[in-house]
Design an enzyme around this catalytic site. Structure first.
Site, PDB file in Angstrom:
ATOM      1  N   ASP A 147       9.105   2.754   0.638  1.00 47.65           N
ATOM      2  CA  ASP A 147       8.002   3.392   1.341  1.00 47.65           C
ATOM      3  C   ASP A 147       8.104   2.983   2.808  1.00 47.65           C
ATOM      4  OD1 ASP A 147       5.657   4.158   2.531  1.00 47.65           O
ATOM      5  OD2 ASP A 147       4.382   3.625   0.827  1.00 47.65           O
TER       6      ASP A 147
ATOM      7  N   LYS B 235       3.379   9.110   9.112  1.00 47.11           N
ATOM      8  CA  LYS B 235       2.994   8.585  10.424  1.00 47.11           C
ATOM      9  C   LYS B 235       3.911   9.105  11.551  1.00 47.11           C
ATOM     10  CE  LYS B 235       0.051   5.169   8.452  1.00 47.11           C
ATOM     11  NZ  LYS B 235       0.196   4.406   7.230  1.00 47.11           N
TER      12      LYS B 235
ATOM     13  N   TYR C  31       0.848  -1.195   0.000  1.00 42.46           N
ATOM     14  CA  TYR C  31       0.000   0.000   0.000  1.00 42.46           C
ATOM     15  C   TYR C  31       0.879   1.239   0.000  1.00 42.46           C
ATOM     16  CZ  TYR C  31      -3.511   3.454   1.355  1.00 42.46           C
ATOM     17  OH  TYR C  31      -4.333   4.554   1.399  1.00 42.46           O
TER      18      TYR C  31
HETATM   19  C1  LIG Z   1      -0.296   4.874   5.791  1.00 41.50           C
HETATM   20  C2  LIG Z   1       0.555   4.563   4.631  1.00 41.50           C
HETATM   21  C3  LIG Z   1       0.602   5.393   3.488  1.00 41.50           C
HETATM   22  C4  LIG Z   1      -0.335   6.557   3.298  1.00 41.50           C
HETATM   23  O1  LIG Z   1      -0.164   7.573   4.222  1.00 41.50           O
HETATM   24  P1  LIG Z   1      -1.406   8.570   4.487  1.00 41.50           P
HETATM   25  O2  LIG Z   1      -0.830   9.584   5.417  1.00 41.50           O
HETATM   26  O3  LIG Z   1      -2.488   7.739   5.059  1.00 41.50           O
HETATM   27  O4  LIG Z   1      -1.774   9.150   3.173  1.00 41.50           O
HETATM   28  C5  LIG Z   1       1.517   5.105   2.512  1.00 41.50           C
HETATM   29  N1  LIG Z   1       2.349   4.047   2.613  1.00 41.50           N
HETATM   30  C6  LIG Z   1       2.327   3.226   3.669  1.00 41.50           C
HETATM   31  C7  LIG Z   1       3.305   2.104   3.743  1.00 41.50           C
HETATM   32  C8  LIG Z   1       1.417   3.442   4.702  1.00 41.50           C
HETATM   33  O5  LIG Z   1       1.367   2.591   5.732  1.00 41.50           O
END
Ligand SMILES: *Cc1c(COP(=O)(O)O)cnc(C)c1O
Length: 438
Positions: free
Chosen positions: A250, A278, A155
């Protein structure tokens, strides 16, 4: 006692879940502002949170819950940690936004660079989605190529072209997973199975010279916690370098979590670009992307790839982020967090065995996923074998007993530095009972 104080001390009216959810659904799409909050995956009415303190949430229903969802990852120190609240308050009092450069943004970027040596230049954004989208733009601008490889079950936010989870064959071009995504956008994404070096090689062969970047959660957490097999990250680094394609880590979940320097430090791999979110915002809307100077220099105002944000580098979020990183450096909570997580997972494993429930708990550092499945989960296909209905029953069994887990099977749960034996023991006791009804 005066009439006024009497009134004030009267018990607060508790809102029933069903009534509040019905009201919410008249005003908000599905009653929520992010889909997983709606409990569709586990059934029932969502929890409406009134407040949080340390390891606990208090619901609008007046009940207290030990929180293992922790806002999906930002809260290393639990809710409302004093130093972070104080820093954000102080910043807010000095003005909430300027739309101009500030010293604090530079200081946060410098802290990020200290933790992630690969991030030679940094850009702050307001969400992880925005940072992922912009990192891809930088990669495409730099390489002059359009295609991107991602892994099934990975994701990277709700970026149009990345909302593609599973192609049918290993290297088939993606089909849109979400309505509203033009086929042409989805077709710029190639989906391959995680932990499958041969599939990555095949994708690069098939689309020789056309792949701008490979984007990966180095320790996937959005199909539940999955660990890369030995050498897989090194394979990705070797192949992308050979193909003059960029490797994007990511680390929105893993950054500052699996260790201060993230998964890239843990594995000793230097990606070309990194995405953070985060934790880096300390629970406020802030994320970041950055990496190689030559690649990041493609971004405006230095280069031709446009990316901007009215609230990017927002002073209140930056203050919370700085305070969080400073606390992480000062208190170095990683060893204790790992101990807490191990203690909890051992307790859950034991309780599952006693109840005769097939449970596979996978974990790294302070994050874990209890998969209701037999055998290890190594990729999206094996993750999908987990029994979602069983997880839903377990989730509600725990919720009833005052424990809040992520309301979906394929997610990571977390422990924070505010959790202690008392909270973990409560969770294990609840699990012993909850497993019996699974
Ligand atoms: C939460 C998340 C995102 C997206 O971040 P948002 O602040 O919710 O847009 C992207 N990549 C990973 C791995 C995530 O866990």
């Amino acid at each position: 006692m005066t009439k006024a104080t009497k009134k004030k001390s009267a018990p607060r009216r508790r809102l029933g879940g069903a009534a509040l959810f019905a009201r919410a659904r008249k005003a908000l799409v599905g009653g929520v502002n992010s889909p997983v909050r709606a409990f569709k995956s586990v059934g029932g009415e969502p929890l409406f949170v009134a407040s949080g303190a340390g390891a606990y949430l208090t619901g609008e229903d007046g009940r207290r819950y030990v929180d293992f969802c922790l806002s999906w990852g930002p809260l290393m120190f639990g809710h409302a940690r004093r130093e972070i609240v104080a820093a954000a308050k102080k910043a807010l009092e000095r003005g909430s936004t300027f739309g101009a450069a500030t010293l604090a943004e530079v200081e946060l970027a410098e802290r990020i660079q200290e933790a992630f040596a690969s991030m030679q230049l940094v850009r702050l954004t307001s969400s992880g989605t925005e940072a992922d989208m912009s990192a891809l733009r930088a990669a495409r601008a730099f390489t002059g190529r359009d295609l991107v490889i991602k892994f099934a079950g990975g994701y990277h936010g709700h970026v149009d072209s990345l909302l593609v989870a599973a192609g049918s064959g290993a290297t088939t071009l993606g089909v849109p997973d979400s309505a509203g995504v033009p086929k042409a956008f989805a077709a710029t994404t190639i989906v391959v199975p995680f932990n499958d070096t041969a599939a990555v090689e095949a994708a690069f062969r098939k689309h020789k010279g056309k792949i701008a970047a490979l984007i990966v959660e180095p320790i996937p957490a959005n199909m539940g916690v999955v660990f890369p097999k030995d050498g897989f990250m090194a394979d990705l680094r070797r192949i992308t370098a050979r193909e003059k394609s960029l490797l994007i880590f990511d680390e929105v979940i893993t950054g500052f979590r699996v260790c201060y320097g993230g998964a890239q430090t843990l594995f000793g791999i230097t990606p070309d670009l990194t995405v953070l979110g985060k934790i880096v915002g300390g629970g406020l809307p802030l994320a970041a992307y950055g990496g190689r100077r030559d690649v990041m220099s493609m971004i405006a105002p230095e280069g031709p790839a446009y990316q901007a944000g009215t609230l990017s580098g927002n002073p209140v979020a930056v203050a919370a982020g700085k305070a969080t990183l400073d606390l992480l450096r000062k208190e170095n909570p990683y060893a204790r967090l790992e101990q807490l997580k191990e203690y909890l997972c051992e307790g859950l494993r034991h309780a599952a065995i006693q109840a005769g429930v097939s449970l596979q708990i996978q974990s790294v550092g302070s994050m874990f996923t209890p998969f209701f499945v037999e055998g290890p989960v190594t990729d999206y296909a094996s993750a999908l074998k987990a029994d979602k209905a069983a997880y839903g029953r377990f989730f509600h069994g725990m919720l009833k007993r005052g424990v809040y887990l992520p309301p979906a099977q394929w997610e990571a749960a977390f422990v924070s530095y505010a959790h202690g034996d008392k909270e973990l023991d409560l969770a294990v006791r609840a699990a012993r009972e909850a497993f019996r009804a699974v």
